[in-house]
Scaffold this active site. Structure first.
Site, PDB file in Angstrom:
ATOM      1  N   ARG A  46       0.854  -1.192   0.000  1.00  0.00           N
ATOM      2  CA  ARG A  46       0.000   0.000   0.000  1.00  0.00           C
ATOM      3  C   ARG A  46       0.888   1.240   0.000  1.00  0.00           C
ATOM      4  O   ARG A  46       0.595   2.242  -0.631  1.00  0.00           O
ATOM      5  CB  ARG A  46      -0.948   0.001   1.215  1.00  0.00           C
ATOM      6  CG  ARG A  46      -1.682   1.326   1.358  1.00  0.00           C
ATOM      7  CD  ARG A  46      -2.893   1.326   2.278  1.00  0.00           C
ATOM      8  NE  ARG A  46      -2.905   0.370   3.344  1.00  0.00           N
ATOM      9  CZ  ARG A  46      -2.223   0.473   4.488  1.00  0.00           C
ATOM     10  NH1 ARG A  46      -1.456   1.523   4.718  1.00  0.00           N
ATOM     11  NH2 ARG A  46      -2.309  -0.469   5.390  1.00  0.00           N
ATOM     12  N   TYR A  98     -16.178  18.119 -14.617  1.00  0.00           N
ATOM     13  CA  TYR A  98     -16.463  16.687 -14.699  1.00  0.00           C
ATOM     14  C   TYR A  98     -17.485  16.321 -13.607  1.00  0.00           C
ATOM     15  O   TYR A  98     -17.316  16.707 -12.441  1.00  0.00           O
ATOM     16  CB  TYR A  98     -15.160  15.900 -14.507  1.00  0.00           C
ATOM     17  CG  TYR A  98     -15.374  14.404 -14.460  1.00  0.00           C
ATOM     18  CD1 TYR A  98     -15.724  13.697 -15.606  1.00  0.00           C
ATOM     19  CD2 TYR A  98     -15.252  13.699 -13.274  1.00  0.00           C
ATOM     20  CE1 TYR A  98     -15.943  12.334 -15.566  1.00  0.00           C
ATOM     21  CE2 TYR A  98     -15.471  12.328 -13.222  1.00  0.00           C
ATOM     22  CZ  TYR A  98     -15.812  11.651 -14.377  1.00  0.00           C
ATOM     23  OH  TYR A  98     -16.032  10.300 -14.331  1.00  0.00           O
ATOM     24  N   ASP A 170      -6.907  19.693 -13.187  1.00  0.00           N
ATOM     25  CA  ASP A 170      -7.300  18.394 -13.743  1.00  0.00           C
ATOM     26  C   ASP A 170      -6.933  18.440 -15.224  1.00  0.00           C
ATOM     27  O   ASP A 170      -7.600  19.100 -16.023  1.00  0.00           O
ATOM     28  CB  ASP A 170      -8.802  18.177 -13.528  1.00  0.00           C
ATOM     29  CG  ASP A 170      -9.289  16.828 -14.081  1.00  0.00           C
ATOM     30  OD1 ASP A 170      -8.589  16.252 -14.937  1.00  0.00           O
ATOM     31  OD2 ASP A 170     -10.367  16.362 -13.658  1.00  0.00           O
ATOM     32  N   LYS A 195      -7.939   7.644 -18.961  1.00  0.00           N
ATOM     33  CA  LYS A 195      -8.249   8.238 -20.253  1.00  0.00           C
ATOM     34  C   LYS A 195      -6.998   8.211 -21.148  1.00  0.00           C
ATOM     35  O   LYS A 195      -6.523   7.156 -21.465  1.00  0.00           O
ATOM     36  CB  LYS A 195      -8.809   9.641 -20.039  1.00  0.00           C
ATOM     37  CG  LYS A 195      -9.876   9.718 -18.911  1.00  0.00           C
ATOM     38  CD  LYS A 195     -11.172   9.000 -19.212  1.00  0.00           C
ATOM     39  CE  LYS A 195     -12.075   8.835 -17.986  1.00  0.00           C
ATOM     40  NZ  LYS A 195     -12.393  10.041 -17.236  1.00  0.00           N
TER      41      LYS A 195
HETATM   42  C1  LIG Z   1     -12.817  10.411 -15.915  1.00  0.00           C
HETATM   43  C2  LIG Z   1     -12.475  11.701 -15.317  1.00  0.00           C
HETATM   44  C3  LIG Z   1     -12.245  11.835 -13.933  1.00  0.00           C
HETATM   45  C4  LIG Z   1     -12.415  10.678 -12.966  1.00  0.00           C
HETATM   46  O1  LIG Z   1     -11.490   9.663 -13.181  1.00  0.00           O
HETATM   47  P1  LIG Z   1     -11.778   8.095 -12.940  1.00  0.00           P
HETATM   48  O2  LIG Z   1     -10.514   7.466 -13.383  1.00  0.00           O
HETATM   49  O3  LIG Z   1     -12.975   7.737 -13.767  1.00  0.00           O
HETATM   50  O4  LIG Z   1     -12.047   7.922 -11.480  1.00  0.00           O
HETATM   51  C5  LIG Z   1     -11.890  13.091 -13.460  1.00  0.00           C
HETATM   52  N1  LIG Z   1     -11.766  14.158 -14.286  1.00  0.00           N
HETATM   53  C6  LIG Z   1     -11.998  14.064 -15.608  1.00  0.00           C
HETATM   54  C7  LIG Z   1     -11.842  15.282 -16.461  1.00  0.00           C
HETATM   55  C8  LIG Z   1     -12.360  12.842 -16.174  1.00  0.00           C
HETATM   56  O5  LIG Z   1     -12.595  12.764 -17.499  1.00  0.00           O
END
Ligand SMILES: *Cc1c(COP(=O)(O)O)cnc(C)c1O
Length: 379
Positions: A46, A98, A170, A195
Site C-alpha cells: 500500500r 467533470y 485536472d 483516459k
Molecule cells: C474520468 C475523469 C475523472 C475521474 O477519473 P476516474 O478514473 O474515472 O475515477 C476526473 N476528471 C476528468 C476530467 C475525467 O474525465
C-alpha cells in the site's frame, strides 16, 4: 530528455536482478526484512511497490514535476487533494466540471464543512470576487467537458498565489502531451489515467504530481493512510500504454482536426465546439498553453432535436456509444441523456448543454473511415 523519449525511458530502468527491459509486475503485498526495519525501501505494497514507483516517476517526468503519486482511480486522486482541506476552508472551482468531481465536492466534502464555489473562470473578475481569507484551493479543469472551454492556467495561478491558495489542475482532457500545468504555475496536476495516459480503455487509475516537498509529504501520507492505491498489474499496463502516448496523441490531434473541419462544413451540423478553431472564444489561450488541440469535441444539430441526436448516435458503427474518452477507439456520447442527465433541462440549457449536443472522443483509426461513419450516421 524530450517528451517522446521520456514516455519510453523516464523513471524506468532494466531490472537489476535479471536485466528484464520491461518493468516487472511486482505482484507482492510485502517484502522480506533482514532485521526489524532493515529493508530495501519496500515494506508493504500500500505504501510502496516497485512497479508503481516506476510508473509514478515516469508520469512525474512527463508533467515536468518532481513527484508522482498513483491512485486506484481519478476520483481517488481528487479525494486525496480534497483531504488536504479542513472544515471552513474554501475552494474556487471551474463551473463546467467533470460530473464526478462536482459530485465528490458537493455530496461528500461539503458535508465535512468545506465550502465550494463554482464559477466561469473565463470571467476573471467574477473569479477574483470569490477570494477571501479562507480560500485554500483553486480547482481548474481545462479544456472543459463537454463544451471544450479553455481556462487560462497562468491567470488562475496568479489569483491562487495572490491569496496563498494551491492551484490544482485536472489535466485529463489535455494529457501531458498537450499541456503541462506545472510549467504554468500549478501546485498539483491531476489526471484520470483511465483516459489518454493509459489510452487503451482497459485500466481505471488516477495520478497526482507536484514539486513541493511538503505537499508531496502530505499527499503521500493521505495516499498511504487512506489506501486508494492501484495494484502492480494495472501499473504495468499503464507503463505499457504510456510508451505510445506521444504517437497516439499526435494521431488523436490529426484526426480531431480533420473531423472538426468535416463537421463544420456539414449542412445538418449547427455548432462545433473545438478549441482549434480560430473563432473559438478561447483559441488564443489554447494556442498559448497547449501544444495542439486534441481529439475531444462536441457538436449540435440544426433544429436541436433530441431525436435527431439519438438517431446519429444509434447509427454510428465505428464511434461506439459509451462513457469515457481518450482510448485508441472512437467513442460518442450524448451529455443531455448520459453524463448530465441529472441536471434539469432548464439548467442544462443555461449552461449551454443543448439537447442535440453530441460529444466525440476521436480515436486513432483511419480518419477516412471515421468521416464515412459520421457521414452515414448524420445523413
Ligand atoms: C474520468 C475523469 C475523472 C475521474 O477519473 P476516474 O478514473 O474515472 O475515477 C476526473 N476528471 C476528468 C476530467 C475525467 O474525465
Amino acid at each position: 530528455m524530450k517528451f517522446n523519449t521520456k514516455t519510453i525511458h523516464a523513471g524506468v530502468h532494466p531490472d537489476p536482478e535479471t536485466g528484464a527491459i520491461m518493468t516487472p509486475i511486482y505482484q507482492t503485498s510485502t517484502y522480506a526484512q533482514a532485521g526489524p526495519g532493515d529493508h530495501k525501501g519496500y515494506e508493504y505494497s500500500r505504501t510502496h511497490n516497485p512497479t508503481r514507483t516506476q510508473l509514478q516517476d515516469n508520469i512525474a517526468a512527463l508533467e515536468q514535476a518532481r513527484f508522482g503519486m498513483c491512485f486506484s482511480s481519478g476520483m481517488a486522486a481528487i479525494d486525496a487533494v480534497a483531504k488536504l482541506l479542513k472544515p471552513g476552508d474554501e475552494v474556487i472551482s471551474t463551473n463546467d466540471l467533470y460530473g464526478g468531481s462536482y459530485r465528490i465536492f458537493t455530496k461528500i466534502f461539503s458535508h465535512y464543512g468545506v465550502v465550494f464555489h463554482f464559477v466561469d473562470m473565463n470571467d476573471l473578475e467574477a473569479t477574483k470576487s470569490l477570494i477571501n481569507d479562507k480560500t485554500r484551493l483553486f480547482w481548474v479543469e481545462t479544456p472543459t467537458n463537454p463544451l471544450l472551454k479553455v481556462i487560462d492556467i497562468e491567470a488562475m495561478s496568479g489569483l491562487a498565489q495572490s491569496c496563498g491558495a494551491w492551484l490544482c489542475v485536472d489535466n485529463t482532457f489535455a494529457s501531458p502531451y498537450l499541456q503541462n500545468p506545472m510549467t504554468l504555475g500549478a501546485d498539483i496536476v491531476m489526471h484520470s489515467v483511465t483516459k489518454y495516459i493509459n489510452g487503451h480503455s482497459d485500466v481505471v487509475m488516477g495520478v497526482l504530481v507536484c514539486n513541493d516537498e511538503t505537499l508531496h509529504e502530505q499527499l503521500t501520507f493521505i495516499q498511504n493512510s487512506c489506501g486508494g492505491t492501484p495494484g502492480p498489474q494495472d501499473c504495468f499496463l499503464v507503463l505499457r500504454g504510456i510508451k505510445t502516448l506521444h504517437l497516439r496523441m499526435q494521431r488523436h490531434c490529426e484526426n480531431g482536426r480533420a473531423i472538426a473541419m468535416f463537421l463544420r462544413n456539414h449542412p445538418k451540423v449547427d455548432k462545433v465546439y473545438w478549441p482549434g478553431f480560430e473563432h473559438h472564444p478561447n483559441h488564443d489561450v489554447a494556442k498559448r498553453q497547449m501544444r495542439d488541440f486534441g481529439g475531444m469535441m462536441s457538436f449540435t444539430l440544426k433544429g436541436d432535436h433530441l431525436e435527431d441526436a439519438f438517431q446519429v448516435i444509434s447509427q454510428t458503427k465505428l464511434f461506439t456509444l459509451a462513457e469515457s474518452l481518450g482510448g485508441v477507439e472512437s467513442l460518442c456520447g450524448h451529455p443531455a441523456s448520459m453524463t448530465h442527465a441529472s441536471i434539469p433541462k432548464e439548467e442544462r440549457e443555461k449552461a449551454g448543454l443543448k439537447d442535440s449536443l453530441i460529444r466525440l472522443s476521436v480515436g486513432i483509426e483511419d480518419v477516412e473511415d471515421l468521416i464515412e461513419d459520421l457521414k452515414q450516421a448524420i445523413g
